[in-house]
Design a protein around this motif. Sequence first.
Motif, PDB file in Angstrom:
ATOM      1  N   GLN A   1       0.860  -1.176   0.000  1.00 47.90           N
ATOM      2  CA  GLN A   1       0.000   0.000   0.000  1.00 47.90           C
ATOM      3  C   GLN A   1       0.901   1.232   0.000  1.00 47.90           C
ATOM      4  N   ARG A   2       0.659   2.135  -0.921  1.00 46.50           N
ATOM      5  CA  ARG A   2       1.440   3.370  -1.003  1.00 46.50           C
ATOM      6  C   ARG A   2       0.855   4.393  -0.041  1.00 46.50           C
ATOM      7  N   ILE A   3       1.743   5.041   0.711  1.00 46.14           N
ATOM      8  CA  ILE A   3       1.343   6.098   1.650  1.00 46.14           C
ATOM      9  C   ILE A   3       2.208   7.319   1.351  1.00 46.14           C
ATOM     10  N   ALA A   4       1.586   8.473   1.162  1.00 44.03           N
ATOM     11  CA  ALA A   4       2.324   9.714   0.903  1.00 44.03           C
ATOM     12  C   ALA A   4       2.105  10.660   2.086  1.00 44.03           C
ATOM     13  N   ILE A   5       3.181  11.076   2.706  1.00 43.47           N
ATOM     14  CA  ILE A   5       3.110  11.986   3.851  1.00 43.47           C
ATOM     15  C   ILE A   5       3.396  13.401   3.361  1.00 43.47           C
ATOM     16  N   HIS A   6       2.445  14.303   3.599  1.00 41.98           N
ATOM     17  CA  HIS A   6       2.594  15.708   3.206  1.00 41.98           C
ATOM     18  C   HIS A   6       2.953  16.498   4.471  1.00 41.98           C
ATOM     19  N   TYR A   7       4.181  16.978   4.488  1.00 40.67           N
ATOM     20  CA  TYR A   7       4.675  17.702   5.652  1.00 40.67           C
ATOM     21  C   TYR A   7       4.230  19.152   5.606  1.00 40.67           C
ATOM     22  N   ARG A   8       3.987  19.696   6.787  1.00 39.42           N
ATOM     23  CA  ARG A   8       3.643  21.098   6.905  1.00 39.42           C
ATOM     24  C   ARG A   8       4.792  21.931   6.357  1.00 39.42           C
ATOM     25  N   PHE A   9       4.486  23.004   5.708  1.00 38.78           N
ATOM     26  CA  PHE A   9       5.442  23.996   5.202  1.00 38.78           C
ATOM     27  C   PHE A   9       6.163  23.574   3.925  1.00 38.78           C
ATOM     28  N   VAL A  10       6.364  22.270   3.658  1.00 33.78           N
ATOM     29  CA  VAL A  10       7.150  21.879   2.479  1.00 33.78           C
ATOM     30  C   VAL A  10       6.432  20.896   1.555  1.00 33.78           C
ATOM     31  N   GLY A  11       5.319  20.348   1.968  1.00 34.66           N
ATOM     32  CA  GLY A  11       4.587  19.415   1.120  1.00 34.66           C
ATOM     33  C   GLY A  11       5.153  18.008   1.179  1.00 34.66           C
ATOM     34  N   CYS A  12       4.872  17.247   0.138  1.00 34.50           N
ATOM     35  CA  CYS A  12       5.323  15.856   0.067  1.00 34.50           C
ATOM     36  C   CYS A  12       6.764  15.841  -0.415  1.00 34.50           C
ATOM     37  N   ILE A  13       7.603  15.151   0.297  1.00 36.02           N
ATOM     38  CA  ILE A  13       9.020  15.085  -0.060  1.00 36.02           C
ATOM     39  C   ILE A  13       9.280  13.754  -0.743  1.00 36.02           C
ATOM     40  N   ASP A  14       9.750  13.822  -1.979  1.00 35.49           N
ATOM     41  CA  ASP A  14      10.118  12.608  -2.702  1.00 35.49           C
ATOM     42  C   ASP A  14      11.590  12.340  -2.435  1.00 35.49           C
ATOM     43  N   ILE A  15      11.851  11.268  -1.751  1.00 36.16           N
ATOM     44  CA  ILE A  15      13.222  10.886  -1.465  1.00 36.16           C
ATOM     45  C   ILE A  15      13.703  10.053  -2.639  1.00 36.16           C
ATOM     46  N   PRO A  16      14.803  10.470  -3.284  1.00 38.66           N
ATOM     47  CA  PRO A  16      15.271   9.716  -4.448  1.00 38.66           C
ATOM     48  C   PRO A  16      15.585   8.271  -4.079  1.00 38.66           C
ATOM     49  N   ALA A  17      15.250   7.391  -4.983  1.00 43.14           N
ATOM     50  CA  ALA A  17      15.509   5.972  -4.745  1.00 43.14           C
ATOM     51  C   ALA A  17      17.008   5.735  -4.663  1.00 43.14           C
ATOM     52  N   ALA A  18      17.399   5.051  -3.647  1.00 44.37           N
ATOM     53  CA  ALA A  18      18.804   4.678  -3.475  1.00 44.37           C
ATOM     54  C   ALA A  18      18.842   3.190  -3.234  1.00 44.37           C
ATOM     55  N   PRO A  19      19.915   2.556  -3.641  1.00 43.69           N
ATOM     56  CA  PRO A  19      19.981   1.116  -3.395  1.00 43.69           C
ATOM     57  C   PRO A  19      19.926   0.842  -1.895  1.00 43.69           C
ATOM     58  N   LEU A  20      19.004  -0.010  -1.507  1.00 45.83           N
ATOM     59  CA  LEU A  20      18.864  -0.350  -0.097  1.00 45.83           C
ATOM     60  C   LEU A  20      19.933  -1.372   0.274  1.00 45.83           C
ATOM     61  N   THR A  21      20.691  -1.068   1.318  1.00 42.06           N
ATOM     62  CA  THR A  21      21.692  -2.025   1.767  1.00 42.06           C
ATOM     63  C   THR A  21      21.051  -3.041   2.696  1.00 42.06           C
ATOM     64  N   SER A  22      19.988  -2.609   3.384  1.00 37.16           N
ATOM     65  CA  SER A  22      19.241  -3.550   4.219  1.00 37.16           C
ATOM     66  C   SER A  22      17.773  -3.160   4.149  1.00 37.16           C
ATOM     67  N   ARG A  23      16.921  -4.120   4.309  1.00 32.99           N
ATOM     68  CA  ARG A  23      15.486  -3.852   4.245  1.00 32.99           C
ATOM     69  C   ARG A  23      15.006  -3.391   5.601  1.00 32.99           C
ATOM     70  N   ASP A  24      14.176  -2.363   5.601  1.00 32.52           N
ATOM     71  CA  ASP A  24      13.635  -1.835   6.841  1.00 32.52           C
ATOM     72  C   ASP A  24      12.225  -2.383   7.007  1.00 32.52           C
ATOM     73  N   ILE A  25      12.101  -3.428   7.805  1.00 33.55           N
ATOM     74  CA  ILE A  25      10.812  -4.071   8.023  1.00 33.55           C
ATOM     75  C   ILE A  25      10.502  -4.028   9.513  1.00 33.55           C
ATOM     76  N   SER A  26       9.277  -3.663   9.833  1.00 37.06           N
ATOM     77  CA  SER A  26       8.873  -3.587  11.233  1.00 37.06           C
ATOM     78  C   SER A  26       7.589  -4.377  11.423  1.00 37.06           C
ATOM     79  N   GLU A  27       7.569  -5.255  12.411  1.00 36.88           N
ATOM     80  CA  GLU A  27       6.366  -6.006  12.761  1.00 36.88           C
ATOM     81  C   GLU A  27       5.519  -5.101  13.655  1.00 36.88           C
ATOM     82  N   THR A  28       4.407  -4.589  13.128  1.00 36.78           N
ATOM     83  CA  THR A  28       3.577  -3.663  13.905  1.00 36.78           C
ATOM     84  C   THR A  28       2.623  -4.394  14.850  1.00 36.78           C
ATOM     85  N   ARG A  29       2.107  -5.508  14.406  1.00 37.96           N
ATOM     86  CA  ARG A  29       1.266  -6.372  15.247  1.00 37.96           C
ATOM     87  C   ARG A  29       1.250  -7.745  14.605  1.00 37.96           C
ATOM     88  N   GLN A  30       0.711  -8.716  15.270  1.00 38.09           N
ATOM     89  CA  GLN A  30       0.754 -10.094  14.777  1.00 38.09           C
ATOM     90  C   GLN A  30       0.151 -10.187  13.374  1.00 38.09           C
TER      91      GLN A  30
END
Length: 137
Positions: free
Chosen positions: A99-128
């Motif tokens: 699911q795509r989620i876009a966060i629009h920050y106050r004062f600057v809008g939505c920040i597109d972070i350029p794609a960079a090669p991920l050295t490790s995956r950032d995965i978080s278990e939020t609930r079971q």
Amino acid sequence: MSRLYKKAFEKNAEGLLSDEGFLQITHEYDVEQLALKAKIQQLREQIAEAERQTANKDKFIAAIRKFMQMDELTAPLLRELIDYIEMYETQGIGKSRTQRIAIHYRFVGCIDIPAAPLTSRDISETRQGVAVEYIPA
């Protein structure tokens, strides 16, 4: 009245410049003056927008600094930092669901972070049974 405009008037009065020539010169002068006035207004608006962007950037940096120094994420801090969040349709089935989620920050809008090669995956278990993974856009 400009010096050239006065000179044209004097030459017309002395008979050295025809009435048609004088009218053409004054018309061109008037058109140029109107264009310059419009350009001045446009430049003033651009300057005002640049000043607003600078002020917004400073406010955003101040909010980020608060965020970096916090011990606990609070609702007031989130309201200060985030304007709104857009959530898009879920795609895929089962564990491959995204699911795509876009966060629009106050004062600057939505920040597109350029794609960079991920050295490790950032995965978080939020609930079971639910894992959240950050994937750059």
